[in-house]
Design a protein around this motif. Structure first.
Motif: not given
Length: 176
Positions: A104, A131, A134-135, A139
């Motif tokens: 990422l 999630k 990403y958080n 994001f």
């Protein structure tokens, strides 16, 4: 350049890792990882078609026993000043070891280098590990796609998440 903070995992064995573009020779390994990791994943044809056009396809490899083994990958779709992270996957026996973070981080850096203003992605509502990743990179949930993913029984919603990299983008929650 992005102004948000990112808590990145620094791996002590990074000299044994490399991230490079996926080639047609890598497709069998990539598809094998996808098949093991995703119950309703992409076909080998989809991966092959992503090697052309406005896509960037990258793999992460680990050096083991005198060879480099593909352990994960991602696919970016670039369109003008926006990008979509279409797929990011780490082999099941290598998950939760920081490799997804490395991928990422690399994807976001590729977006920054290409002048991308926002990076979006879809994630299964039930995929708490993804999630959390990403958080951790900043994001935010911006929408919901009802019944987007195939599931063992019925369909599952996808959360639409977005990372502002350049200029601010719309940040409301909407059903897409």
């Amino acid at each position: 350049m992005a102004t948000h903070s990112r808590n990145l995992v620094t791996r002590p064995d990074e000299k044994d890792l490399r991230v490079s573009p996926i080639t047609t020779d890598d497709l069998p390994a990539v598809y094998e990882i996808e098949s093991r990791s995703m119950p309703f994943g992409w076909s080998s044809h989809i991966f092959k078609s992503c090697l052309v056009g406005p896509y960037e396809c990258w793999k992460i490899e680990k050096h083991t026993r005198s060879q480099w083994d593909v352990i994960g990958y991602y696919v970016l779709y670039l369109l003008n000043s926006h990008a979509e992270l279409c797929n990011l996957c780490v082999d099941v026996d290598k998950q939760k070891s920081g490799y997804g973070t490395q991928l990422l981080k690399h994807a976001i850096e590729r977006c920054e280098r290409n002048g991308i203003e926002s990076l979006a992605l879809d994630v299964r509502k039930s995929n708490l590990v993804a999630k959390k990743l990403y958080n951790g990179f900043g994001f935010k949930k911006v929408g919901l796609r009802k019944s987007y993913y195939a599931a063992a029984v019925g369909r599952e919603d996808a959360e639409v998440m977005e990372l502002c990299i350049g200029k601010p983008t719309r940040r409301d929650t909407r059903v897409v």
